[in-house]
Write an enzyme that holds these catalytic residues in place. Structure first.
Site, PDB file in Angstrom:
ATOM      1  NE  ARG A 101      -3.499  -1.936  -2.060  1.00  0.00           N
ATOM      2  CZ  ARG A 101      -3.304  -0.618  -2.077  1.00  0.00           C
ATOM      3  NH1 ARG A 101      -2.653  -0.047  -3.056  1.00  0.00           N
ATOM      4  NH2 ARG A 101      -3.762   0.132  -1.069  1.00  0.00           N
ATOM      5  CB  CYS A 107     -10.429   1.242  18.771  1.00  0.00           C
ATOM      6  SG  CYS A 107      -9.905   0.366  20.245  1.00  0.00           S
ATOM      7  CB  CYS A 154     -10.403  -2.518  22.573  1.00  0.00           C
ATOM      8  SG  CYS A 154     -11.497  -1.199  23.179  1.00  0.00           S
ATOM      9  CG  HIS A 202      -0.622  -1.465   6.332  1.00  0.00           C
ATOM     10  ND1 HIS A 202       0.385  -0.925   5.563  1.00  0.00           N
ATOM     11  CD2 HIS A 202      -1.773  -0.888   5.913  1.00  0.00           C
ATOM     12  CE1 HIS A 202      -0.138  -0.055   4.726  1.00  0.00           C
ATOM     13  NE2 HIS A 202      -1.445  -0.017   4.903  1.00  0.00           N
ATOM     14  CD  GLU A 203      -3.849  -3.238   1.036  1.00  0.00           C
ATOM     15  OE1 GLU A 203      -4.300  -2.103   1.063  1.00  0.00           O
ATOM     16  OE2 GLU A 203      -3.454  -3.774  -0.007  1.00  0.00           O
ATOM     17  CB  CYS A 240     -15.214  -0.353  20.720  1.00  0.00           C
ATOM     18  SG  CYS A 240     -13.597  -0.435  19.916  1.00  0.00           S
ATOM     19  CB  CYS A 265     -12.667   2.269  24.120  1.00  0.00           C
ATOM     20  SG  CYS A 265     -12.824   2.289  22.311  1.00  0.00           S
ATOM     21  CB  CYS A 291      -5.150  -1.251   4.109  1.00  0.00           C
ATOM     22  SG  CYS A 291      -4.692   0.494   4.051  1.00  0.00           S
ATOM     23  CB  CYS A 306      -0.863  -0.051   1.257  1.00  0.00           C
ATOM     24  SG  CYS A 306      -1.689   1.474   1.675  1.00  0.00           S
ATOM     25  CG  HIS A 307       1.287   5.820  -1.647  1.00  0.00           C
ATOM     26  ND1 HIS A 307       1.484   6.929  -0.866  1.00  0.00           N
ATOM     27  CD2 HIS A 307       2.054   5.983  -2.746  1.00  0.00           C
ATOM     28  CE1 HIS A 307       2.334   7.739  -1.482  1.00  0.00           C
ATOM     29  NE2 HIS A 307       2.696   7.194  -2.621  1.00  0.00           N
ATOM     30  CB  THR A 308       0.297   3.657   4.243  1.00  0.00           C
ATOM     31  OG1 THR A 308      -0.916   4.237   3.790  1.00  0.00           O
ATOM     32  CG2 THR A 308       0.602   4.162   5.631  1.00  0.00           C
ATOM     33  NE  ARG A 364      -8.386   7.043  18.135  1.00  0.00           N
ATOM     34  CZ  ARG A 364      -9.116   8.138  18.350  1.00  0.00           C
ATOM     35  NH1 ARG A 364      -8.704   9.312  17.916  1.00  0.00           N
ATOM     36  NH2 ARG A 364     -10.257   8.075  19.009  1.00  0.00           N
TER      37      ARG A 364
END
Length: 371
Positions: free
Chosen positions: A364, A105, A91, A61-62, A97, A94, A169, A39-41, A109
């Site tokens: 992707r 969250c 979670c 993260h994907e 959530c 909270c 993501c 992903c670009h992130t 988060r």
């Protein structure tokens, strides 16, 4: 020892290393990653130009994987379950959530600077006893990773992980921004600003919702041909006009679009996305992340004339509660994912995925961990 692609320093190719992955601690799960995508992130934090550099680090993260083992207190998952790790969490306790309206969250988060686990402030990855830092709580560029239970969505074992991994993501961020936040009605006109993977997922959301016209806005005209596959019916390049693009769109649509979704992070595009919606009922949704010094400027009369501006994070999806049903929509053939996947590489060739992204040729790129 397990293989992981380690980013040792900013902007340097990742190196496949033998890494020690510790067992999961309280509220943690160790996951065998089967497929991950870029992903670009990931690229943004690998370049580390605009934020705190945290290295050495395992990015990613994907992804999609299978639970290998669970730590103390984990009852929702067991070894063998199929999961999508997500960069933000749920979670389930909270105020966010417990609210039907929020997915942000308090505990889990997104935190881009934290390179350790919440339980004890330590990394679960090491080489020769030295810590290798986590990324977004997921670190999926590794054969095995350790993730907080709240950041794992349990999905149907029937779902092909090499396709649904992109839902963890980019796809959900864009698709959810349209269907959960903009909420176009059948027959509506929708403008999408930015036709990268997230913008095209937003367009897919408009297509699924039955929009009659989907206007793609991008500075790269060559993107329009590809965007047609995602339901985009018309294309506007702001560079082709000598007036603000919102004026062009208002004219094209006889007063403005019903909904707009902004997926660039460019402040000017954000303002245009808001000012191009119809008075009386128009809704604009911001998805893109701006630069830290940006300020949004528009005349307040635009609000008084009953235009609405909204923001969204991860498409307003609660990861554990909502993602399994988005995966089901794909399984029921309501959503098309294959068209987002333009490239595939083996884990050893992970740096090629970065090259494709930097050249702008991929939407992707799936990275197969077993290859």
């Amino acid at each position: 020892m397990d293989a992981a692609a380690v980013a040792w320093e900013a902007g340097k190719p990742l190196v496949i290393e033998e890494v020690e992955v510790s067992p999961p601690q309280k509220d943690e799960v160790r996951v065998k990653i089967l497929f991950t995508s870029l992903c670009h992130t990931d690229v943004y934090f690998w370049e580390a130009k605009g934020q705190t550099p945290v290295f050495p680090r395992i990015l990613g993260h994907e992804a999609g994987g299978i639970v290998e083992s669970v730590g103390e207190g984990v009852t929702d998952l067991k070894p063998g379950d199929h999961v999508l790790p997500v960069f933000t969490g749920e979670c389930k306790e909270c105020p966010h959530c417990l609210s039907e309206e929020s997915n942000m969250c308090d505990l889990l988060r997104i935190n881009t600077d934290r390179g350790v686990m919440l339980h004890d402030g330590k990394a679960r990855f090491s080489i020769d006893g030295k810590p290798i830092y986590h990324f977004l709580g997921t670190s999926t560029f590794s054969e095995y990773t350790v993730v907080h239970i709240g950041c794992l969505a349990k999905i149907s074992p029937e779902a092909p992980l090499d396709k649904v991994c992109i839902m963890s993501c980019g796809f959900s961020t864009g698709f959810g921004a349209t269907v959960n936040v903009a909420k176009p009605k059948k027959g509506h006109t929708v403008a999408i600003f930015g036709l990268g993977a997230v913008g095209l997922a937003a367009a897919e959301g408009a297509r699924v919702s039955g929009a009659s016209r989907i206007i793609g806005v991008d500075l790269v005209s060559s993107r329009f041909e590809q965007a047609k596959k995602f339901g985009v019916t018309e294309f506007v390049n702001p560079k082709d006009h000598n007036r603000p693009v919102q004026e062009v769109i208002v004219e094209m649509t006889n007063g403005g679009v019903d909904r707009s979704v902004e997926c660039t992070g460019n402040i000017q595009a954000m303002i245009s996305a808001f000012e191009c919606v119809h008075d009386g009922w128009g809704v604009a949704v911001l998805v893109g992340v701006p630069s830290k010094d940006d300020a949004f400027k528009t005349h307040p009369v635009n609000f008084l004339n009953e235009r609405t501006l909204k923001g969204t994070f991860f498409g307003n999806y609660k990861p554990r509660t909502d993602l399994p049903s988005v995966v089901e929509r794909y399984m029921n053939k309501e959503i098309e994912l294959e068209k987002f996947i333009t490239h595939e590489v083996s884990f050893n060739d992970i740096n090629k995925a970065f090259e494709y992204m930097l050249k702008g040729v991929s939407l992707r790129c799936i990275i197969r961990m077993d290859a």
